[in-house]
Write a protein that holds these residues in place. Structure first.
Motif, short mmCIF file in Angstrom:
data_model
loop_
_atom_site.label_atom_id
_atom_site.label_comp_id
_atom_site.label_asym_id
_atom_site.label_seq_id
_atom_site.Cartn_x
_atom_site.Cartn_y
_atom_site.Cartn_z
N GLU A 197 44.15 -0.93 76.44
CA GLU A 197 44.14 -1.97 75.41
C GLU A 197 44.23 -1.36 74.01
OE1 GLU A 197 41.34 -5.70 73.87
OE2 GLU A 197 40.76 -4.52 75.63
N GLY A 198 45.19 -1.83 73.23
CA GLY A 198 45.29 -1.41 71.84
C GLY A 198 46.20 -0.22 71.58
N PHE A 199 46.91 0.26 72.61
CA PHE A 199 47.78 1.42 72.43
C PHE A 199 49.18 1.15 73.00
CE2 PHE A 199 43.47 3.10 72.55
CZ PHE A 199 43.45 3.88 71.40
N GLN A 200 50.19 1.72 72.35
CA GLN A 200 51.57 1.55 72.82
C GLN A 200 52.39 2.78 72.49
OE1 GLN A 200 53.67 -1.74 71.09
NE2 GLN A 200 55.48 -1.47 72.38
N VAL A 201 53.07 3.32 73.49
CA VAL A 201 53.97 4.46 73.30
C VAL A 201 55.30 3.93 72.75
CG1 VAL A 201 55.26 6.32 74.42
CG2 VAL A 201 52.90 5.78 75.15
N ILE A 202 55.73 4.51 71.63
CA ILE A 202 56.99 4.04 71.02
C ILE A 202 58.14 5.02 71.25
CG2 ILE A 202 55.85 2.63 69.27
CD1 ILE A 202 56.29 4.94 67.28
N HIS A 203 57.82 6.30 71.54
CA HIS A 203 58.86 7.29 71.83
C HIS A 203 58.29 8.38 72.70
CE1 HIS A 203 61.90 5.77 69.06
NE2 HIS A 203 60.97 5.67 68.11
N ALA A 204 59.18 9.06 73.44
CA ALA A 204 58.81 10.24 74.21
C ALA A 204 59.88 11.29 73.99
CB ALA A 204 58.68 9.90 75.70
N PHE A 205 59.48 12.45 73.48
CA PHE A 205 60.42 13.54 73.19
C PHE A 205 60.16 14.73 74.11
CE2 PHE A 205 60.00 11.52 68.83
CZ PHE A 205 61.20 10.83 68.93
N LYS A 206 61.20 15.51 74.35
CA LYS A 206 61.12 16.63 75.29
C LYS A 206 60.62 17.92 74.66
CE LYS A 206 65.42 16.40 76.68
NZ LYS A 206 65.88 15.21 75.93
N ASN A 207 60.64 18.01 73.33
CA ASN A 207 60.17 19.21 72.65
C ASN A 207 59.88 18.91 71.18
OD1 ASN A 207 62.76 19.66 71.08
ND2 ASN A 207 63.54 19.87 73.19
N GLY A 208 59.30 19.89 70.51
CA GLY A 208 58.93 19.69 69.13
C GLY A 208 60.10 19.47 68.20
N LYS A 209 61.24 20.06 68.51
CA LYS A 209 62.43 19.91 67.66
C LYS A 209 62.86 18.45 67.60
CE LYS A 209 65.81 21.19 65.05
NZ LYS A 209 65.53 21.48 63.61
N GLU A 210 62.80 17.75 68.72
CA GLU A 210 63.17 16.33 68.74
C GLU A 210 62.20 15.53 67.86
OE1 GLU A 210 63.54 14.80 72.68
OE2 GLU A 210 65.25 16.08 73.18
N LEU A 211 60.92 15.92 67.88
CA LEU A 211 59.94 15.25 67.03
C LEU A 211 60.24 15.52 65.56
CD1 LEU A 211 57.24 13.65 66.80
CD2 LEU A 211 56.10 15.88 66.76
N VAL A 212 60.56 16.77 65.22
CA VAL A 212 60.89 17.13 63.84
C VAL A 212 62.09 16.31 63.37
CG1 VAL A 212 61.77 18.97 62.35
CG2 VAL A 212 59.90 19.44 63.94
N ASN A 213 63.10 16.21 64.21
CA ASN A 213 64.29 15.41 63.86
C ASN A 213 63.90 13.96 63.58
OD1 ASN A 213 65.92 17.66 64.20
ND2 ASN A 213 66.51 17.13 66.29
N TYR A 214 62.99 13.44 64.38
CA TYR A 214 62.52 12.07 64.21
C TYR A 214 61.92 11.88 62.82
CZ TYR A 214 59.39 8.01 64.83
OH TYR A 214 58.72 6.82 64.67
#
Length: 210
Positions: A26-43
């Motif tokens: 309750e109260g949480f939602q995943v909005i994205h899932a990335f395969k590595n830190g580089k994808e997160l940095v790009n985000y």
């Protein structure tokens, strides 16, 4: 409104299962899932909105958890991150906490404790458990050990024997007063109050055997 979460983990099956689990809380939602830190940095570099929390794995190709955490500390220091990994090395735990991770969980965690961790970080900003406290405790002892001089370590070894302080002074070719100074210095550095405390510390750290 649900708290937004981004998962960064290269194991797709685990990430998908984790997403289902988080979304069931309750109260949480995943909005994205990335395969590595580089994808997160790009985000982030694309100007997207920061999530309320990032669930970060340690061992990933391209850009691992440590490198990702370093980048976040430099570019998004207020970003909340919960490390979720199989790596339980003290050095890794301490480094991640010093880089700003708000908690550190092993992947075999019970779902109930995992949910508790999410809520704790949401409410207080941090989550602590036995894995973290044990690592911090061992790190503190390690720092104390590294502060000791060679002569203090030599004295500590003798303190584990049946020698009296006077006999230790003779063995080390020092005056009883100097031995007393070593003893008081160790009491202060190791935060113990007796010779028994010195012996217990030495045994735990593998400095001497009895």
């Amino acid at each position: 409104m649900n708290k937004t979460i981004i998962i960064v983990d290269d194991h797709r099956l685990f990430a998908q299962s984790l997403q289902i689990l988080v979304n069931s809380f309750e109260g949480f939602q995943v909005i994205h899932a990335f395969k590595n830190g580089k994808e997160l940095v790009n985000y982030f570099q694309e100007g997207n909105v920061s999530p309320d929390l990032i669930l970060l794995d340690m061992r990933m190709p391209v850009m691992d958890g440590m490198a990702t955490m370093s980048w976040l500390k430099e570019n998004h220091p207020k970003q909340k991150v919960l490390t979720l990994t199989v790596d339980q090395e003290d050095e890794t735990i301490i480094k991640m906490l010093r880089l700003g991770a708000r908690g550190y969980l092993l992947k075999d965690i019970d779902p109930e404790e995992f949910e508790h961790a999410l809520n704790s970080i949401d409410r207080t900003g941090y989550y602590s458990n036995k894995t973290i406290s044990d690592a911090l405790s061992r790190d503190e002892r390690k720092e104390k050990y590294e502060e000791l001089t060679d002569r203090e370590l030599e004295f500590l070894g003798h303190a584990c024997s049946e020698l009296t302080y006077k006999a230790i002074a003779n063995e080390m070719h020092l005056s009883p007063k100097t031995i007393e100074n070593y003893r008081e210095s160790l009491f202060n550095k190791l935060q113990v109050k007796s010779r028994v405390g010195l012996v217990i510390f030495a045994i735990k750290e593998g400095i001497c055997e009895v």
